[in-house]
Design a protein around this motif. Structure first.
Motif, PDB file in Angstrom:
ATOM      1  N   CYS A   1       0.811  -1.240   0.080  1.00  0.00           N
ATOM      2  CA  CYS A   1      -0.018  -0.175   0.151  1.00  0.00           C
ATOM      3  C   CYS A   1       0.870   1.316  -0.041  1.00  0.00           C
ATOM      4  O   CYS A   1       1.583   1.302   0.977  1.00  0.00           O
ATOM      5  CB  CYS A   1      -0.773  -0.081   1.009  1.00  0.00           C
ATOM      6  SG  CYS A   1      -2.073   1.335   1.336  1.00  0.00           S
TER       7      CYS A   1
ATOM      8  N   THR B   1      -1.409   5.797  -0.179  1.00  0.00           N
ATOM      9  CA  THR B   1      -2.813   5.486  -0.096  1.00  0.00           C
ATOM     10  C   THR B   1      -3.523   5.445   1.327  1.00  0.00           C
ATOM     11  O   THR B   1      -4.701   6.268   1.448  1.00  0.00           O
ATOM     12  CB  THR B   1      -3.301   4.241  -0.763  1.00  0.00           C
ATOM     13  OG1 THR B   1      -2.750   4.137  -2.110  1.00  0.00           O
ATOM     14  CG2 THR B   1      -4.646   3.973  -0.765  1.00  0.00           C
ATOM     15  N   ILE B   2      -2.891   5.052   2.337  1.00  0.00           N
ATOM     16  CA  ILE B   2      -3.421   4.745   3.718  1.00  0.00           C
ATOM     17  C   ILE B   2      -3.698   6.084   4.225  1.00  0.00           C
ATOM     18  O   ILE B   2      -4.712   6.332   5.171  1.00  0.00           O
ATOM     19  CB  ILE B   2      -2.600   3.963   4.529  1.00  0.00           C
ATOM     20  CG1 ILE B   2      -3.372   3.389   5.507  1.00  0.00           C
ATOM     21  CG2 ILE B   2      -1.495   4.663   5.307  1.00  0.00           C
ATOM     22  CD1 ILE B   2      -2.588   2.117   6.326  1.00  0.00           C
TER      23      ILE B   2
ATOM     24  N   PHE C   1      -6.947   5.325   9.486  1.00  0.00           N
ATOM     25  CA  PHE C   1      -5.669   4.396   9.552  1.00  0.00           C
ATOM     26  C   PHE C   1      -5.788   3.054  10.146  1.00  0.00           C
ATOM     27  O   PHE C   1      -5.371   2.085   9.668  1.00  0.00           O
ATOM     28  CB  PHE C   1      -4.705   5.178  10.369  1.00  0.00           C
ATOM     29  CG  PHE C   1      -3.281   4.789  10.476  1.00  0.00           C
ATOM     30  CD1 PHE C   1      -2.439   4.695   9.313  1.00  0.00           C
ATOM     31  CD2 PHE C   1      -2.712   3.994  11.686  1.00  0.00           C
ATOM     32  CE1 PHE C   1      -1.218   4.229   9.246  1.00  0.00           C
ATOM     33  CE2 PHE C   1      -1.623   3.640  11.481  1.00  0.00           C
ATOM     34  CZ  PHE C   1      -0.830   3.588  10.328  1.00  0.00           C
TER      35      PHE C   1
ATOM     36  N   ALA D   1      -8.063   0.572   8.450  1.00  0.00           N
ATOM     37  CA  ALA D   1      -7.324   0.097   6.953  1.00  0.00           C
ATOM     38  C   ALA D   1      -6.293  -0.920   7.420  1.00  0.00           C
ATOM     39  O   ALA D   1      -6.180  -2.101   6.896  1.00  0.00           O
ATOM     40  CB  ALA D   1      -6.635   1.283   6.475  1.00  0.00           C
ATOM     41  N   LEU D   2      -5.427  -0.785   8.555  1.00  0.00           N
ATOM     42  CA  LEU D   2      -4.501  -1.807   9.088  1.00  0.00           C
ATOM     43  C   LEU D   2      -5.208  -3.186   9.489  1.00  0.00           C
ATOM     44  O   LEU D   2      -4.694  -3.952   9.054  1.00  0.00           O
ATOM     45  CB  LEU D   2      -3.702  -1.309  10.147  1.00  0.00           C
ATOM     46  CG  LEU D   2      -2.501  -0.246   9.789  1.00  0.00           C
ATOM     47  CD1 LEU D   2      -1.756   0.277  11.124  1.00  0.00           C
ATOM     48  CD2 LEU D   2      -1.786  -0.384   8.477  1.00  0.00           C
TER      49      LEU D   2
ATOM     50  N   VAL E   1       3.689  -0.865   3.813  1.00  0.00           N
ATOM     51  CA  VAL E   1       3.054   0.179   3.563  1.00  0.00           C
ATOM     52  C   VAL E   1       4.076   1.474   3.600  1.00  0.00           C
ATOM     53  O   VAL E   1       5.161   1.390   3.933  1.00  0.00           O
ATOM     54  CB  VAL E   1       2.461   0.711   4.734  1.00  0.00           C
ATOM     55  CG1 VAL E   1       1.587   2.062   4.520  1.00  0.00           C
ATOM     56  CG2 VAL E   1       1.106  -0.456   5.012  1.00  0.00           C
TER      57      VAL E   1
ATOM     58  N   GLY F   1       3.830   5.493   3.461  1.00  0.00           N
ATOM     59  CA  GLY F   1       2.841   6.387   3.420  1.00  0.00           C
ATOM     60  C   GLY F   1       3.474   7.808   3.725  1.00  0.00           C
ATOM     61  O   GLY F   1       4.544   8.029   3.922  1.00  0.00           O
TER      62      GLY F   1
END
Length: 218
Positions: free
Chosen positions: A107, A110-111, A116, A119-120, A135, A137
Motif C-alpha cells: 500500500c 494511499t493509507i 488508519f 485500514a490496517l 506500507v 505512507g
C-alpha cells in the motif's frame, strides 16, 4: 529553527515542476527487498497506474491491483501486457478487497486517505499466515526531526529530478496524475496506532516526505 526563505521555496517548487519525478516509485525497489524472491499471491492497494503491481507480478503467480479511481484502473489495464498475471479492479480499500488471503500486501501513498487503524485491521485480515505487509505512507510534519528531514529532502528532491530527467524539462509521470491530499496524522501517532493494530510492526521515517511500515504475520 527558521524555515527556508520564501524565495528559495518558490524557486524549488518551480524547478520541481519542470523536472518532476515519482517519489512513490523511488521506493519500489526497496519494497521488493522486503519480500521473498517468490510468492503465490499479492495485493497492491491503491495500485494507480500499476507500476508496482507489474513489478510484483515478476515474483508472484497472481497479483490483484485495486484502486477507487476507474480512470486510473483503465489506464493500468492498458499499460499492462496481456500475459502479465495481474488483475486490476475498481474497488474500495476497506470493503472491496477481492476475497481470499494474500502472501504479500502493499500500500503506497494511499493509507492517509483512509481511517488508519481500520485500514490496517482490514489489511491484516487479508494477509496470509507468514505473509508480509509493506506500507509507504505520508505523515504530517510535527517535530524538529520531521522538519530536518524535509529540509534535507528539498535539495535532494531537486537534484534527483534533474538527474532522472537528464537535465531536460519533463512531463508529469503518469503515476502522479491522481489527486492526493495532505496527511493529517503525525508520525508519532502513526507509530502508536500501528503498534496497537500490528504488534511488532517496524516503522521508519524516510526521505522525500515518506515513512515505511513492514509487518510479518506469524
Amino acid at each position: 529553527m527558521k524555515p527556508l526563505p520564501h524565495r528559495v521555496l518558490r524557486a524549488l517548487e518551480q524547478f520541481n515542476a519542470t523536472h518532476p519525478w515519482d517519489h512513490n516509485a523511488h521506493y519500489h525497489q526497496w519494497i521488493l527487498r522486503q519480500l521473498p524472491k517468490r510468492f503465490d499471491s499479492a495485493l497492491d492497494i491503491g495500485s494507480g497506474s500499476g507500476d508496482l503491481a507489474r513489478l510484483l507480478a515478476a515474483r508472484a503467480n497472481e497479483v490483484q491491483g485495486i484502486d477507487s479511481d476507474p480512470v486510473i484502473i483503465h489506464r493500468a489495464q492498458r499499460m499492462t501486457p496481456p500475459a502479465t498475471p495481474v488483475t486490476f479492479t475498481v474497488a474500495d480499500a476497506l470493503t472491496g478487497i477481492p476475497a481470499g488471503s494474500y502472501d504479500v500486501i502493499t500500500c503506497v501513498a494511499t493509507i492517509h486517505h483512509l481511517p488508519f487503524t481500520e485500514a490496517l485491521t482490514v489489511f491484516r485480515q487479508h494477509l496470509a499466515p507468514g505473509g508480509t505487509l509493506v506500507v509507504v505512507g505520508l505523515s504530517r510534519v510535527q517535530t524538529a526531526g520531521d522538519y530536518l528531514l524535509g529540509v534535507a529532502a528539498s535539495p535532494l528532491n531537486a537534484a534527483t529530478g534533474w538527474l532522472k530527467n537528464k537535465g531536460r524539462r519533463a512531463p508529469r509521470p503518469v503515476s502522479m496524475t491522481a489527486l492526493t491530499r495532505p496527511a493529517d496524522m503525525s508520525f508519532s501517532d502513526i507509530v502508536s496506532e500501528a503498534h496497537d493494530a500490528l504488534p511488532g510492526a517496524r516503522l521508519r521515517r524516510r526521505l522525500f516526505w515518506r515513512y515505511t511500515l513492514v509487518w510479518h504475520r506469524h
